[in-house]
Design an enzyme around this catalytic site. Structure first.
Site, PDB file in Angstrom:
ATOM      1  N   LYS A  31      91.877 104.998  58.890  1.00 52.36           N
ATOM      2  CA  LYS A  31      90.849 104.511  58.110  1.00 52.36           C
ATOM      3  C   LYS A  31      90.063 105.638  57.569  1.00 52.36           C
ATOM      4  O   LYS A  31      89.699 105.761  56.284  1.00 52.36           O
ATOM      5  CB  LYS A  31      90.232 103.221  58.755  1.00 52.36           C
ATOM      6  CG  LYS A  31      89.170 102.657  57.687  1.00 52.36           C
ATOM      7  CD  LYS A  31      87.818 103.240  57.794  1.00 52.36           C
ATOM      8  CE  LYS A  31      87.253 102.742  59.380  1.00 52.36           C
ATOM      9  NZ  LYS A  31      85.988 102.910  59.771  1.00 52.36           N
ATOM     10  N   ARG A  36      88.145 108.846  53.199  1.00 51.43           N
ATOM     11  CA  ARG A  36      87.518 109.945  52.363  1.00 51.43           C
ATOM     12  C   ARG A  36      88.446 110.542  51.603  1.00 51.43           C
ATOM     13  O   ARG A  36      88.177 111.239  50.513  1.00 51.43           O
ATOM     14  CB  ARG A  36      87.576 111.006  53.685  1.00 51.43           C
ATOM     15  CG  ARG A  36      86.217 110.964  54.654  1.00 51.43           C
ATOM     16  CD  ARG A  36      86.322 111.286  55.995  1.00 51.43           C
ATOM     17  NE  ARG A  36      84.820 111.507  56.711  1.00 51.43           N
ATOM     18  CZ  ARG A  36      84.676 110.274  57.517  1.00 51.43           C
ATOM     19  NH1 ARG A  36      85.391 109.332  57.400  1.00 51.43           N
ATOM     20  NH2 ARG A  36      83.431 110.337  58.046  1.00 51.43           N
ATOM     21  N   SER A 186      73.506 106.997  61.664  1.00 53.81           N
ATOM     22  CA  SER A 186      74.982 107.082  61.295  1.00 53.81           C
ATOM     23  C   SER A 186      75.385 108.452  60.791  1.00 53.81           C
ATOM     24  O   SER A 186      74.513 108.997  60.034  1.00 53.81           O
ATOM     25  CB  SER A 186      75.041 106.136  60.274  1.00 53.81           C
ATOM     26  OG  SER A 186      76.515 106.024  59.867  1.00 53.81           O
ATOM     27  N   SER A 187      76.427 109.142  61.525  1.00 53.03           N
ATOM     28  CA  SER A 187      76.701 110.254  60.958  1.00 53.03           C
ATOM     29  C   SER A 187      77.349 110.143  59.363  1.00 53.03           C
ATOM     30  O   SER A 187      77.384 111.206  58.691  1.00 53.03           O
ATOM     31  CB  SER A 187      77.824 110.749  61.503  1.00 53.03           C
ATOM     32  OG  SER A 187      78.925 110.248  61.516  1.00 53.03           O
ATOM     33  N   SER A 215      78.517 110.975  66.521  1.00 51.63           N
ATOM     34  CA  SER A 215      79.765 110.950  65.732  1.00 51.63           C
ATOM     35  C   SER A 215      80.076 112.263  64.944  1.00 51.63           C
ATOM     36  O   SER A 215      80.602 112.284  63.744  1.00 51.63           O
ATOM     37  CB  SER A 215      80.009 109.796  64.799  1.00 51.63           C
ATOM     38  OG  SER A 215      79.750 108.558  65.720  1.00 51.63           O
ATOM     39  N   GLU A 334      82.986 105.028  68.635  1.00 49.94           N
ATOM     40  CA  GLU A 334      84.062 103.884  68.327  1.00 49.94           C
ATOM     41  C   GLU A 334      85.094 103.766  69.303  1.00 49.94           C
ATOM     42  O   GLU A 334      85.535 102.637  69.388  1.00 49.94           O
ATOM     43  CB  GLU A 334      84.647 104.090  66.950  1.00 49.94           C
ATOM     44  CG  GLU A 334      85.501 105.348  66.904  1.00 49.94           C
ATOM     45  CD  GLU A 334      86.017 105.850  65.665  1.00 49.94           C
ATOM     46  OE1 GLU A 334      87.242 106.068  65.519  1.00 49.94           O
ATOM     47  OE2 GLU A 334      85.103 105.932  64.762  1.00 49.94           O
ATOM     48  N   HIS A 361      76.408  99.010  64.521  1.00 46.06           N
ATOM     49  CA  HIS A 361      77.773  98.838  63.998  1.00 46.06           C
ATOM     50  C   HIS A 361      77.899  97.466  63.660  1.00 46.06           C
ATOM     51  O   HIS A 361      77.300  96.814  62.985  1.00 46.06           O
ATOM     52  CB  HIS A 361      78.751  99.448  65.122  1.00 46.06           C
ATOM     53  CG  HIS A 361      78.864 101.024  65.152  1.00 46.06           C
ATOM     54  ND1 HIS A 361      80.070 101.409  65.145  1.00 46.06           N
ATOM     55  CD2 HIS A 361      77.898 101.781  65.128  1.00 46.06           C
ATOM     56  CE1 HIS A 361      79.599 102.718  65.523  1.00 46.06           C
ATOM     57  NE2 HIS A 361      78.532 103.036  65.231  1.00 46.06           N
ATOM     58  N   ARG A 365      77.252  96.075  69.336  1.00 46.42           N
ATOM     59  CA  ARG A 365      78.537  96.447  70.349  1.00 46.42           C
ATOM     60  C   ARG A 365      77.873  96.280  71.752  1.00 46.42           C
ATOM     61  O   ARG A 365      78.633  95.799  72.455  1.00 46.42           O
ATOM     62  CB  ARG A 365      79.234  97.390  69.792  1.00 46.42           C
ATOM     63  CG  ARG A 365      80.273  97.399  68.576  1.00 46.42           C
ATOM     64  CD  ARG A 365      80.782  98.430  68.239  1.00 46.42           C
ATOM     65  NE  ARG A 365      81.976  98.056  67.219  1.00 46.42           N
ATOM     66  CZ  ARG A 365      82.633  98.910  66.646  1.00 46.42           C
ATOM     67  NH1 ARG A 365      82.368 100.132  66.693  1.00 46.42           N
ATOM     68  NH2 ARG A 365      83.470  98.622  65.571  1.00 46.42           N
ATOM     69  N   LYS A 431      90.756  94.416  59.439  1.00 48.42           N
ATOM     70  CA  LYS A 431      89.655  95.363  59.053  1.00 48.42           C
ATOM     71  C   LYS A 431      90.186  96.769  59.003  1.00 48.42           C
ATOM     72  O   LYS A 431      90.125  97.615  58.019  1.00 48.42           O
ATOM     73  CB  LYS A 431      88.470  95.409  59.649  1.00 48.42           C
ATOM     74  CG  LYS A 431      87.343  96.532  59.320  1.00 48.42           C
ATOM     75  CD  LYS A 431      85.978  96.337  59.986  1.00 48.42           C
ATOM     76  CE  LYS A 431      85.353  97.498  59.714  1.00 48.42           C
ATOM     77  NZ  LYS A 431      84.522  97.532  58.625  1.00 48.42           N
TER      78      LYS A 431
END
Length: 449
Positions: A31, A36, A186-187, A215, A334, A361, A365, A431
């Protein structure tokens, strides 16, 4: 943690393993790489190809969003011996860059890559681009991208929320230049600006001002893919300043790229080999990759398995014992749900550290894993930046997913060793991992329950 959606009519009985698994599992495309690659192809100066892309909710949302802004994406099935299927095997997408324009509406679903990577793209469009998504998407941090784009000259209407829904008033171009952001949550904030940077008039210089940057492999993935598309990128690793990335303005090449298998989505299948003392082979595992999932080779080896990269792919073998682990997962957050599931079945305690950002996330989580494992009889406690897991005898029950694909696969791993675990809303795995129940049953050599 958000309230759990009601899916009482959608319980999936997680199959109990009858013995050691022995299977080859073809994992669909990444993904992270697919989305990207779609953005870079859309911003290129010439058409490009994506071969074996992931065809899942997140990637289809990305493709649909780019189409809405004027990019041509043609889907074809190759004539190779690999049969085309819903996961994208044997499939190719031809991306034809076009004039980006509004008005348009983008549905981000709950895809972090879509909600963060595309507002910078929208600044290059002529006209307004509205972004909206699932209710959970309103709670996910977006301020880093919004504030940065405003500092670079963009007009964004978000009614002061720093979150969705919002409208980017595209002006056909963006001046760009230096910008400071805190990407601690978040990166993807960094990657979002870098991906569109070559198209900004002055390029972009992104300076991370926070103390922690999670990340990092995903930022390295972004940089590698930009360079492969012809962009000039200066990074801390290439002799630049710490936590500063510079992208020079210039044209991007249209590429012909074959998408790697999603190594993070290989996790539940490798975990199955570990938990059952069996063997699973993942074809096409790359020798070199920036995917965070490659860390599974080391982590799961520490937890009791062994692996070998052969011409057939990655062959992972469980020893019949599962060990606890003390590990910093800050760069590979993740992977936490799957590691927590294995740790709950281990012969000793585990501490998972460096993942406070997981509270932001698809769901919180850390809270979700604690609640769901404990309701099956486990002993999990949250720490400031992770989880401490003490193995206990587990029993059956409903494992809630909170519309989070990695919660669903974590529950399936526990179900291999614990009878009568029922996964609520297993369909959320679509997803990023289409047809997960069928793939799981295939690995076990059973019909789908």
């Amino acid at each position: 943690m958000t309230s759990n959606p009601a899916h009482t009519d959608a319980l999936w009985p997680a199959p109990l393993a009858s013995g050691a698994v022995d299977a080859t599992v073809q994992v669909p495309g990444s993904k992270s790489v697919t989305n990207r690659a779609l953005v870079l192809a859309a911003l290129a100066s010439e058409p490009g190809w994506l071969r074996r892309p992931l065809r899942s909710r997140d990637s289809l949302l990305m493709a649909g969003a780019l189409r809405a802004m004027g990019v041509g994406i043609e889907e074809t099935v190759s004539s190779s011996s690999v049969t085309g299927g819903p996961d994208g095997s044997g499939e190719a997408w031809r991306v034809i860059p076009g004039r980006l324009q509004g008005p348009a509406t983008v549905d981000v679903g709950n895809a972090g890559t879509v909600m963060r990577f595309l507002p910078p793209v929208a600044t290059l469009a002529d006209g307004p681009i509205r972004f909206d998504g699932d209710p959970r998407s309103y709670e996910r941090p977006l301020h880093g991208v919004i504030d940065a784009l405003r500092a670079l000259g963009a007009r964004i209407d978000d009614e002061g929320r720093g979150a969705l829904p919002l409208t980017v008033q595209g002006g056909g171009a963006l001046e760009g230049g230096p910008v400071a952001i805190d990407a601690s949550s978040s990166s993807q904030f960094v990657s979002a600006l870098l991906l569109s940077g070559p198209r900004f008039n002055q390029g972009v210089e992104v300076r991370h001002t926070g103390s922690v940057l999670p990340s990092m492999p995903h930022i390295r993935m972004t940089v590698d893919m930009l360079r492969a598309a012809g962009a000039q990128v200066d990074t801390p690793e290439s002799g630049g300043e710490p936590h500063v990335w510079r992208v020079t303005p210039g044209a991007l090449l249209g590429r012909d790229i074959t998408i790697e298998p999603d190594l993070s989505n290989a996790q539940p299948f490798l975990a199955a080999a570990l938990v059952t003392g069996g063997k699973v082979t993942i074809p096409d595992w790359p020798e070199r990759t920036t995917q965070p999932g490659d860390a599974l080779r080391d982590i799961f080896t520490q937890m009791g398995g062994s692996c070998e990269l052969t011409e057939r792919g990655l062959e992972f073998t469980g020893s019949g014992a599962v060990h606890g682990i003390d590990v910093d997962l800050g760069e590979v957050g993740e992977l936490t749900p799957g590691i927590a599931a294995v740790a709950a079945l281990a012969d000793g305690p585990s501490t998972l550290r460096g993942v406070a950002h997981l509270r932001l996330h698809e769901t919180d989580r850390l809270a979700a894993l604690t609640k769901e494992i404990n309701e099956l009889g486990g002993d999990v406690t949250e720490t400031a930046d992770g989880l401490h897991i003490r193995p206990r005898p587990l029993h059956g029950g409903v494992f809630h997913t909170y519309d989070d694909h990695r919660m669903a696969t974590a529950g399936a791993v526990i179900g291999l060793a614990v009878d009568d675990v029922q996964i609520e809303n297993v369909a959320t795995t679509a997803k990023t991992l289409p047809d997960f129940p069928e793939m799981w049953a295939g690995m076990l050599g059973t019909d789908r329950p």
